[in-house]
Design a protein around this motif. Structure first.
Motif, PDB file in Angstrom:
ATOM      1  N   UNK A 222       0.825  -1.213   0.000  1.00  0.00           N
ATOM      2  CA  UNK A 222       0.000   0.000   0.000  1.00  0.00           C
ATOM      3  C   UNK A 222       0.856   1.258   0.000  1.00  0.00           C
ATOM      4  N   UNK A 223       0.387   2.276  -0.689  1.00  0.00           N
ATOM      5  CA  UNK A 223       1.135   3.524  -0.813  1.00  0.00           C
ATOM      6  C   UNK A 223       1.488   4.103   0.550  1.00  0.00           C
ATOM      7  N   UNK A 224       0.553   4.004   1.498  1.00  0.00           N
ATOM      8  CA  UNK A 224       0.753   4.610   2.812  1.00  0.00           C
ATOM      9  C   UNK A 224       1.881   3.950   3.604  1.00  0.00           C
ATOM     10  N   UNK A 225       2.280   2.747   3.213  1.00  0.00           N
ATOM     11  CA  UNK A 225       3.291   2.012   3.968  1.00  0.00           C
ATOM     12  C   UNK A 225       4.670   2.026   3.314  1.00  0.00           C
ATOM     13  N   UNK A 226       4.768   2.483   2.087  1.00  0.00           N
ATOM     14  CA  UNK A 226       5.994   2.281   1.312  1.00  0.00           C
ATOM     15  C   UNK A 226       7.217   2.930   1.948  1.00  0.00           C
ATOM     16  N   UNK A 227       7.116   4.182   2.313  1.00  0.00           N
ATOM     17  CA  UNK A 227       8.281   4.841   2.899  1.00  0.00           C
ATOM     18  C   UNK A 227       8.661   4.204   4.232  1.00  0.00           C
ATOM     19  N   UNK A 228       7.665   3.837   5.021  1.00  0.00           N
ATOM     20  CA  UNK A 228       7.954   3.202   6.310  1.00  0.00           C
ATOM     21  C   UNK A 228       8.644   1.858   6.117  1.00  0.00           C
ATOM     22  N   UNK A 229       8.170   1.077   5.151  1.00  0.00           N
ATOM     23  CA  UNK A 229       8.779  -0.231   4.893  1.00  0.00           C
ATOM     24  C   UNK A 229      10.219  -0.065   4.419  1.00  0.00           C
ATOM     25  N   UNK A 230      10.452   0.885   3.533  1.00  0.00           N
ATOM     26  CA  UNK A 230      11.812   1.070   3.027  1.00  0.00           C
ATOM     27  C   UNK A 230      12.747   1.639   4.095  1.00  0.00           C
ATOM     28  N   UNK A 231      12.213   2.418   5.009  1.00  0.00           N
ATOM     29  CA  UNK A 231      13.030   2.836   6.149  1.00  0.00           C
ATOM     30  C   UNK A 231      13.424   1.623   6.987  1.00  0.00           C
ATOM     31  N   UNK A 232      12.482   0.715   7.183  1.00  0.00           N
ATOM     32  CA  UNK A 232      12.780  -0.490   7.961  1.00  0.00           C
ATOM     33  C   UNK A 232      13.785  -1.375   7.230  1.00  0.00           C
ATOM     34  N   UNK A 233      13.658  -1.478   5.904  1.00  0.00           N
ATOM     35  CA  UNK A 233      14.612  -2.277   5.137  1.00  0.00           C
ATOM     36  C   UNK A 233      16.023  -1.698   5.209  1.00  0.00           C
ATOM     37  N   UNK A 234      16.132  -0.401   5.458  1.00  0.00           N
ATOM     38  CA  UNK A 234      17.441   0.226   5.619  1.00  0.00           C
ATOM     39  C   UNK A 234      18.064  -0.118   6.963  1.00  0.00           C
ATOM     40  N   UNK A 235      17.223  -0.428   7.942  1.00  0.00           N
ATOM     41  CA  UNK A 235      17.703  -0.690   9.297  1.00  0.00           C
ATOM     42  C   UNK A 235      17.764  -2.179   9.628  1.00  0.00           C
ATOM     43  N   UNK A 236      16.803  -2.930   9.129  1.00  0.00           N
ATOM     44  CA  UNK A 236      16.639  -4.328   9.517  1.00  0.00           C
ATOM     45  C   UNK A 236      17.864  -5.202   9.269  1.00  0.00           C
ATOM     46  N   UNK A 237      18.576  -5.084   8.114  1.00  0.00           N
ATOM     47  CA  UNK A 237      19.706  -5.990   7.872  1.00  0.00           C
ATOM     48  C   UNK A 237      20.924  -5.708   8.740  1.00  0.00           C
ATOM     49  N   UNK A 238      21.004  -4.520   9.347  1.00  0.00           N
ATOM     50  CA  UNK A 238      22.203  -4.174  10.100  1.00  0.00           C
ATOM     51  C   UNK A 238      23.401  -3.982   9.193  1.00  0.00           C
ATOM     52  N   UNK A 239      23.235  -3.157   8.152  1.00  0.00           N
ATOM     53  CA  UNK A 239      24.343  -2.893   7.235  1.00  0.00           C
ATOM     54  C   UNK A 239      25.548  -2.375   8.008  1.00  0.00           C
ATOM     55  N   UNK A 240      26.703  -2.901   7.668  1.00  0.00           N
ATOM     56  CA  UNK A 240      27.913  -2.529   8.399  1.00  0.00           C
ATOM     57  C   UNK A 240      28.400  -1.137   8.020  1.00  0.00           C
ATOM     58  N   UNK A 241      28.275  -0.790   6.738  1.00  0.00           N
ATOM     59  CA  UNK A 241      28.763   0.508   6.266  1.00  0.00           C
ATOM     60  C   UNK A 241      27.640   1.537   6.281  1.00  0.00           C
ATOM     61  N   UNK A 242      27.991   2.758   6.620  1.00  0.00           N
ATOM     62  CA  UNK A 242      27.014   3.835   6.638  1.00  0.00           C
ATOM     63  C   UNK A 242      26.251   3.879   7.945  1.00  0.00           C
ATOM     64  N   UNK A 243      25.876   5.080   8.346  1.00  0.00           N
ATOM     65  CA  UNK A 243      25.077   5.232   9.558  1.00  0.00           C
ATOM     66  C   UNK A 243      23.631   4.864   9.268  1.00  0.00           C
ATOM     67  N   UNK A 244      22.855   4.676  10.317  1.00  0.00           N
ATOM     68  CA  UNK A 244      21.431   4.397  10.130  1.00  0.00           C
ATOM     69  C   UNK A 244      20.769   5.506   9.324  1.00  0.00           C
ATOM     70  N   UNK A 245      21.111   6.751   9.638  1.00  0.00           N
ATOM     71  CA  UNK A 245      20.514   7.885   8.941  1.00  0.00           C
ATOM     72  C   UNK A 245      20.875   7.867   7.461  1.00  0.00           C
ATOM     73  N   UNK A 246      22.127   7.584   7.155  1.00  0.00           N
ATOM     74  CA  UNK A 246      22.554   7.542   5.754  1.00  0.00           C
ATOM     75  C   UNK A 246      21.838   6.434   4.994  1.00  0.00           C
ATOM     76  N   UNK A 247      21.725   5.266   5.609  1.00  0.00           N
ATOM     77  CA  UNK A 247      21.060   4.151   4.941  1.00  0.00           C
ATOM     78  C   UNK A 247      19.573   4.415   4.741  1.00  0.00           C
TER      79      UNK A 247
END
Length: 248
Positions: free
Chosen positions: A206-231
């Protein structure tokens, strides 16, 4: 009651095209796709390369493969390799996932499920003629938990039958033609047809969830490089690009 109405409005976008997408007068002329599958043997590496080249050639450049085996890996640690593959997957418009073997390649399954979290249109390719899994004759030849996900088109090919058919054609023509190349071209066309079909399916998210989901996908994997804000900023930008091109 108002809460129920809000939920209904959100869920309606599962099956209807976002009105903003109707304003897209011209879809992209080309699409990138993440070419996922086993890449541990010479045969697998070679087939991945040949198939991706055939898909690009036969689609006149419409579908361009991004192969994990070709990514530049400056850091050879498992964490870095995983991160690079996931970032590449998220950046692509589509995904191609090879589901071969008596047991599916674990990394490919993880990548496929991650693509579904991001609502990336996908084609699942099985070229293995052997039966497997727990679905019997009524389902796919793999574990049922990897089946029936939305925005996915399945392509099944009996490689041995196709090869024997190509070999017979080669012998009957009395010319030097590699039957393996004929099979690759046939499979490439089936994948292209699958891409074209899955692109017609509306986004599930749903359109209303897209940005929230992609924010979570930036945080969920625990990317080693880049800050949470950058990701988060990178994934939000990517989300916007996908929406602008009609993919989300």
């Amino acid at each position: 009651m108002s809460g129920q109405r809000d939920v209904s409005m959100v869920l309606e976008t599962h099956t209807t095209i976002d009105p903003s997408q109707k304003d897209i007068s011209e879809p992209p002329k080309s699409y990138t796709y993440y070419h996922a599958g086993p890449l541990f043997t010479m045969a697998e590496l070679h087939t991945n390369t040949l198939l991706s080249q055939a898909i690009q050639r036969k689609s006149s450049g419409k579908f361009i493969g991004i192969l994990p085996q070709d990514l530049e890996q400056r850091d050879q640690s498992p964490h870095a390799i995983r991160d690079e593959d996931l970032r590449a997957l998220l950046s692509c418009d589509l995904g191609l996932f090879t589901f071969d073997g008596a047991e599916l390649d674990a990394g490919t399954v993880v990548e496929y499920m991650f693509s579904k979290m991001a609502d990336i249109p996908a084609v699942v390719l099985r070229s293995d003629f052997r039966g497997s899994g727990d679905q019997g004759s009524i389902g796919d030849a793999w574990n049922l938990m990897s089946s029936n996900w939305p925005r996915t088109v399945g392509v099944s090919v009996n490689s041995l039958v196709e090869y024997k058919s190509a070999l017979a054609k080669t012998l009957s023509r009395l010319e030097v033609t590699n039957p393996g190349d004929l099979v690759i071209d046939q499979v490439a066309q089936k994948v292209i047809d699958g891409f074209e079909k899955v692109l017609q399916e509306p986004p599930r998210m749903p359109k209303e969830l897209r940005e929230s989901v992609y924010q979570w996908l930036a945080l969920m994997p625990g990317f080693r490089d880049g800050s949470n804000q950058q990701n988060v900023e990178i994934l939000l930008k990517l989300c916007g690009q996908k929406q602008a091109s009609g993919l989300l």
